[in-house]
Design an enzyme around this catalytic site. Structure first.
Site, mmCIF file in Angstrom:
data_model
loop_
_atom_site.group_PDB
_atom_site.id
_atom_site.type_symbol
_atom_site.label_atom_id
_atom_site.label_comp_id
_atom_site.label_asym_id
_atom_site.label_seq_id
_atom_site.Cartn_x
_atom_site.Cartn_y
_atom_site.Cartn_z
ATOM 1 C CE LYS A 1 -13.843 6.835 -15.725
ATOM 2 N NZ LYS A 1 -14.332 6.179 -14.139
ATOM 3 C CD GLU B 1 9.735 -17.319 -52.230
ATOM 4 O OE1 GLU B 1 10.080 -16.143 -51.111
ATOM 5 O OE2 GLU B 1 9.765 -17.041 -53.435
ATOM 6 C CB VAL C 1 -0.684 -0.013 1.240
ATOM 7 C CG1 VAL C 1 -1.689 0.998 1.128
ATOM 8 C CG2 VAL C 1 -1.262 -1.478 1.608
ATOM 9 C CE LYS C 2 4.868 0.904 -4.008
ATOM 10 N NZ LYS C 2 6.210 0.523 -4.423
ATOM 11 C CG HIS D 1 1.459 -24.141 -51.983
ATOM 12 N ND1 HIS D 1 1.380 -22.968 -52.421
ATOM 13 C CD2 HIS D 1 2.030 -24.378 -52.686
ATOM 14 C CE1 HIS D 1 1.547 -22.414 -53.462
ATOM 15 N NE2 HIS D 1 2.045 -23.898 -54.531
ATOM 16 N NE ARG E 1 -7.437 -42.695 -46.176
ATOM 17 C CZ ARG E 1 -6.370 -41.359 -44.788
ATOM 18 N NH1 ARG E 1 -4.819 -41.697 -45.003
ATOM 19 N NH2 ARG E 1 -6.771 -40.810 -44.195
ATOM 20 N NE ARG F 1 -8.433 -39.289 -36.300
ATOM 21 C CZ ARG F 1 -9.630 -39.094 -36.141
ATOM 22 N NH1 ARG F 1 -11.257 -39.639 -36.849
ATOM 23 N NH2 ARG F 1 -10.166 -37.545 -35.656
#
Length: 512
Positions: free
Chosen positions: A140, A327, A69-70, A275, A436, A508
Site C-alpha cells: 500500500k 506434435e 503476536v510479534k 483438434h 447424430r 449420458r
C-alpha cells in the site's frame, strides 16, 4: 507525490522460504542497511554472523501467544505505513523508525493441507496473519517502501540498489502488484480449503498465475497467454518439457484433452488427439502395442497429433514414435535411452507429467462472456451391472468388454459423439456433429473394414431409427446408448429387425 527513488536504510526480513536469504541479507548489510528480523529468520542470519536487530528490540515486547503476536505493533506498522511527507513528526514523537524494504513470505499453508495426516486444527494454525499484514502495508505504501515476496527478486533488488543507489518508483509499483497477487493467492487457498470443509458452493475465487506468453492463439492474428490456477500442479502447464518448440495454444488444448482421456485407464493405454478430439485410443498388454494400435486406428488423423501415454516411455516406445510426425508426446516418465532417441527429433515437444497417472481435478471451468460455469468433472464409471439389455439378441461377453472400453473414450469426444470399437481399440470416431446420424456416418466411414464384429456406443439416445438403419450390413453387432427417448421402443424394434443387440446404460455423457 511520487518519489523517484527510495533510499533503503532499514529492511525487515521475515521469510518462511529461506532460499538465498543469507546472501541477500549479507549484501544489504554490506551497503550499510540495517536488518530487522524475526524468529527463525533472525536466528539463521545470526548463525551466519550477519548483524540483526530483533523485532522485540523495536516493539519492547517479546513474542507471545505461541508466536501469534510479534509484528502486530505500531512501531513496526507505523514504520512501514507512515507517509514520509506527512507523518515525520508523529513518528519521531513515538520513537518510530522508517522501514524502507519489507522482505516477507508466508507460512506454507498449502504444504500443510497436502499432508495426509494434517488435521483441520493444523491447517488453521498455519494461517499466517502478521506476514500478510506486513506485505499489504508495504505494498500500500509503495510510494516509499519496497516489498519483496519471492527469492527470485533478490538479485534484481541488489542490482537496482547498486546501479541506482535506491529503488525506482516503477520497481516499487511492480513489486507491490506482485505482492497483492501473492496475498490474494494465499487467501484463495485458505478459502478453498475452508469451502471444502463446508457443504454447498458459495463464492468462488479463481487466482491465476501467468505461465507464459504464447506465440499466438488459435490463429496467428490472435494474441494469447497461458495462465495457471494457483496451487494446482497437475495439468499440462505443470509438465516438464524436455525438448521441442514452445507449446502453442492449440498444442496445450489438445494435450489437455489427451491427458484427460488417458487418465481413464489403468492398463497400458495410448490416446491420440487431433483438434481436441480423440482419433485413436487403445489399451494393450504393453504401452508400445497400445500406441501402435491407437495410431493404426486412424493414421490419417493421427498425422500431426498429440500422443498421451499412461505408462513409462522406454526405448522401444521412442523408436516407434520417432519416425512419425507427431506434435507432442506426453508420458509420466521417460527412460534415459528413450530421451536420447527422441532428441534426434528436435521439433517434437516431449512432456513429462507424473500426474498423468493421477485423478483429475474435481471441478472444471468453462468461461463465457461475463462469467464462468463450474461443474464437477464427469467421473461416472460404467459397470457391467449398469447395462440393461433391451433387445431380443443378447450382447456377447466380448461385446460387453468392448462397450466398457469404448464408454470412457466417449466421455472425451465432442457431442454428438459416436465411438465404434473392438478388441480394446477405437476403430471409428464421429465427433462434434449437429446431427447424430452425421456422427454415425463419419464413425462408419472411419472404421472401414474393421467394422465387422465391432460395437457402437453413443453419448446420448437415438431420437430416430435412421442411425440404426444405417448400421444394416456393416457387421456391427451391438450398440450401447443411454436410452430415455420417447422413441426408444421404435429404436429397439429397429435393432431387433437388424438382429443387433442393444443395451441401455442409463448414463449420458455429453461433452460440449
Amino acid at each position: 507525490m511520487t518519489l523517484p527513488l527510495t533510499f533503503v536504510k532499514c529492511a525487515l526480513l521475515s521469510v518462511s522460504d529461506k532460499t538465498g536469504i543469507v546472501d541477500f541479507a549479507s549484501a544489504l548489510v554490506a551497503r550499510g542497511i540495517q536488518i530487522i528480523s524475526t524468529g527463525g529468520t533472525g536466528q539463521l542470519l545470526r548463525e551466519a554472523n550477519i548483524p540483526v536487530r530483533d523485532i522485540s528490540d523495536i516493539t519492547g515486547f517479546t513474542e507471545m501467544m505461541d508466536g501469534r503476536v510479534k509484528t502486530l505493533h505500531p512501531k513496526i506498522h507505523g514504520g512501514i505505513l507512515g507517509l514520509r511527507d506527512k507523518h515525520e513528526a508523529v513518528a519521531k514523537v513515538n520513537g518510530i523508525g522508517w522501514i524502507d524494504l519489507v522482505v516477507v513470505n508466508l507460512y506454507p499453508f498449502s504444504d500443510t493441507i497436502k499432508k495426509i495426516d494434517a488435521t483441520f486444527s493444523d491447517a488453521i494454525e498455519n494461517i499466517d496473519v502478521g506476514g500478510p499484514t506486513m506485505i499489504r502495508a508495504a505494498a500500500k505504501n509503495m510510494r516509499w517502501v519496497g516489498v519483496v515476496v519471492s527469492p527470485t527478486d533478490y538479485s534484481m533488488i541488489l542490482t537496482e540498489l547498486e546501479e541506482q543507489d535506491g529503488l525506482r518508483s516503477e520497481t516499487r509499483q511492480q513489486l507491490a502488484m506482485k505482492a497483492f497477487a501473492y496475498t490474494a493467492a494465499y487467501d484463495h487457498v485458505i478459502h478453498d480449503y475452508l469451502a471444502s470443509n463446508t457443504t454447498g458452493r458459495g463464492e468462488v475465487n479463481l487466482v491465476l498465475e501467468k505461465s507464459s506468453d504464447l506465440r499466438y492463439g488459435e490463429n496467428p492474428h490472435q494474441s494469447a497467454c497461458a495462465y495457471q490456477l494457483v496451487d494446482h500442479a497437475a495439468g499440462v502447464l505443470s509438465a516438464k518439457k524436455y525438448q521441442g518448440k514452445q507449446l502453442s495454444y492449440n498444442n496445450i488444448v489438445d494435450a489437455d484433452a489427451a491427458v484427460a482421456c488417458v487418465k481413464e485407464f489403468s492398463a497400458p493405454a495410448c490416446v491420440i488427439v487431433k483438434h481436441a478430439n480423440p482419433c485413436g485410443v487403445a489399451v494393450a498388454e504393453n504401452i508400445c502395442t497400445a500406441f501402435q494400435r491407437a495410431y493404426d486406428a486412424d493414421k490419417q488423423s493421427a498425422f500431426g497429433g498429440v500422443v498421451a501415454l499412461n505408462q513409462v516411455c522406454d526405448k522401444k516406445m521412442a523408436e516407434a514414435v520417432v519416425g512419425l510426425f507427431i506434435e507432442v508426446l506426453i508420458a509420466p516418465v521417460y527412460t534415459i535411452e528413450a530421451l536420447a532417441i527422441l532428441l534426434t527429433k528436435q521439433n517434437l515437444r516431449v512432456l513429462e507429467l507424473s500426474a498423468i497417472q493421477h485423478s483429475n481435478h474435481s471441478q472444471e471451468y468453462k468461461f463465457v462472456e461475463g462469467g464462468v460455469l463450474i461443474q464437477d468433472r464427469d467421473r461416472a464409471v460404467l459397470r457391467p451391472d449398469d447395462l440393461k439389455t433391451v433387445t431380443v439378441l443378447q450382447p456377447t461377453a466380448d461385446e460387453i468388454a468392448a462397450i466398457l472400453f469404448a464408454w470412457p473414450v466417449l466421455k472425451h469426444v465432442k457431442s454428438n459423439a459416436i465411438v465404434i470399437a473392438k478388441n480394446n481399440v477405437t476403430v471409428g470416431i464421429g465427433a462434434g456433429q449437429v446431427s447424430r446420424i452425421d456422427s454415425v456416418e463419419i464413425a462408419i466411414k472411419k472404421a472401414g473394414a474393421y467394422k465387422e464384429g465391432a460395437v457402437l456406443v453413443s453419448d446420448a439416445f437415438f431420437p430416430f431409427c435412421d442411425s440404426i438403419d444405417r448400421l444394416a450390413g456393416t457387421g456391427i453387432r451391438a450398440i450401447a446408448q443411454p436410452g430415455g427417448s420417447v422413441r426408444d421402443q421404435s429404436v429397439i424394434d429397429a435393432c431387433n429387425a437388424q438382429n443387433i443387440a442393444m443395451v441401455f446404460t442409463g448414463i449420458r455423457c455429453f461433452k460440449h
